[in-house]
Every structure is written in C-alpha cells, then in structure tokens.
Motif scaffolding. Structure first.
Motif, PDB file in Angstrom:
ATOM      1  N   SER A 114       0.780  -1.235   0.000  1.00  0.00           N
ATOM      2  CA  SER A 114       0.000   0.000   0.000  1.00  0.00           C
ATOM      3  C   SER A 114       0.817   1.293   0.000  1.00  0.00           C
ATOM      4  O   SER A 114       0.282   2.348  -0.345  1.00  0.00           O
ATOM      5  CB  SER A 114      -0.947   0.011   1.203  1.00  0.00           C
ATOM      6  OG  SER A 114      -0.205  -0.069   2.385  1.00  0.00           O
ATOM      7  N   ARG A 115       2.082   1.250   0.386  1.00  0.00           N
ATOM      8  CA  ARG A 115       2.844   2.489   0.529  1.00  0.00           C
ATOM      9  C   ARG A 115       4.094   2.602  -0.353  1.00  0.00           C
ATOM     10  O   ARG A 115       4.576   3.706  -0.575  1.00  0.00           O
ATOM     11  CB  ARG A 115       3.280   2.688   1.982  1.00  0.00           C
ATOM     12  CG  ARG A 115       2.141   2.952   2.934  1.00  0.00           C
ATOM     13  CD  ARG A 115       1.546   4.328   2.669  1.00  0.00           C
ATOM     14  NE  ARG A 115       0.558   4.670   3.665  1.00  0.00           N
ATOM     15  CZ  ARG A 115      -0.739   4.496   3.513  1.00  0.00           C
ATOM     16  NH1 ARG A 115      -1.213   3.968   2.410  1.00  0.00           N
ATOM     17  NH2 ARG A 115      -1.584   4.834   4.462  1.00  0.00           N
ATOM     18  N   GLU A 138      -5.341  -0.923   2.295  1.00  0.00           N
ATOM     19  CA  GLU A 138      -5.233   0.205   3.225  1.00  0.00           C
ATOM     20  C   GLU A 138      -5.675  -0.197   4.623  1.00  0.00           C
ATOM     21  O   GLU A 138      -5.040   0.161   5.618  1.00  0.00           O
ATOM     22  CB  GLU A 138      -6.070   1.386   2.725  1.00  0.00           C
ATOM     23  CG  GLU A 138      -5.498   2.057   1.502  1.00  0.00           C
ATOM     24  CD  GLU A 138      -4.153   2.706   1.751  1.00  0.00           C
ATOM     25  OE1 GLU A 138      -3.976   3.380   2.789  1.00  0.00           O
ATOM     26  OE2 GLU A 138      -3.259   2.524   0.910  1.00  0.00           O
TER      27      GLU A 138
END
Length: 144
Positions: A114-115, A138
C-alpha cells in the motif's frame, strides 16, 4: 538489511542461501509474490521512480528491523514487464524467534502493498488498465 529494486528475475532459493545465518537466529521467514493470471491477465508492467522507491522501502525495512529486533531483512521488488507465473517480489526476515520473523514479514508485505511507490498496469483481452489502490490493502495497515 538488503533492498533491491530490479528488472531481472531472481531465484528465491539462491537469495535464502545463507540468509540469516548466525548463532542468534532461530527463525527465517520468507514470502515470494507472483503475478496471477486472474481475469485473463496476459502481462503486467510495474513502474517506479529510481532512488525514491529504494529510499521508501529502506525506511519501511528499517522500521521492521528496529521494531522486531531483526537480525537481517531482505526486500526484492521487480519492475518492468512480467507475465503470469513470474515472481514480482520477495521479503525475508530473520530473528531469534519465529513470531517476530512472521510479524515483521507481514508488516513489510502490508506496507509494500500500500505504501511503496510502484505503479502497476495490467494488460488483458479488454486492453490496459492502471491498478487502483484497494481498500482492503489500506485497512490492513490499521493493525500495525
């Protein structure tokens, strides 16, 4: 701690050979992600910004090393074109105890999903489409 962002395929067995070797290591955990052929996917392309991507992954891995007192950590992520069945990425963690190795690996996977600054484009019978962020990816960050 080793971080590699590369276009070339990798061999998980070769990467794990000697990984985490040491008197204080009681567990090594690894995860290898593959390209799935879901929905008629014929290929995927992953893009990134060199330098920025490695820096972001190193920060995530550094947090895992500190938080779970890891003896070693490895993250490999590919970019470029890939076909179903090919390896996309690998995470390996080494620690004194298995719980720490498993938790650190899951933490890394959740944050990478997600990042980490990667952009994926999928190609299928209906053409090409950029992959949007998923709510469940998320949501997974909430447990950390």
């Amino acid at each position: 701690m080793r971080i590699r962002v590369q276009e070339e395929p990798f061999d998980p067995g070769a990467e794990l050979d000697g990984f985490g070797a040491g008197a204080d290591v009681g567990a090594v955990v690894s995860f290898t992600g593959m390209v799935r052929g879901d929905g008629g996917l014929s290929r995927m392309e992953i893009e990134h910004y060199p330098g920025m991507t490695e820096k972001a992954i190193a920060a995530i891995a550094g947090e895992a090393v500190a938080r779970w007192n890891l003896a070693d950590c490895l993250v490999i992520h590919r970019h470029g074109p890939m076909r179903p069945g090919e390896r996309i990425m690998m995470v390996a963690t080494a620690s004194r105890h298995r719980a720490s190795a498993f938790e650190a690996a899951e933490f890394l996977m959740d944050y990478l999903k997600s990042r980490a600054p990667f952009w994926k484009k999928e190609y299928g019978a209906d053409g090409a489409e950029w992959v949007a962020a998923r709510d469940e990816d998320e949501d997974a960050l909430g447990r950390w």
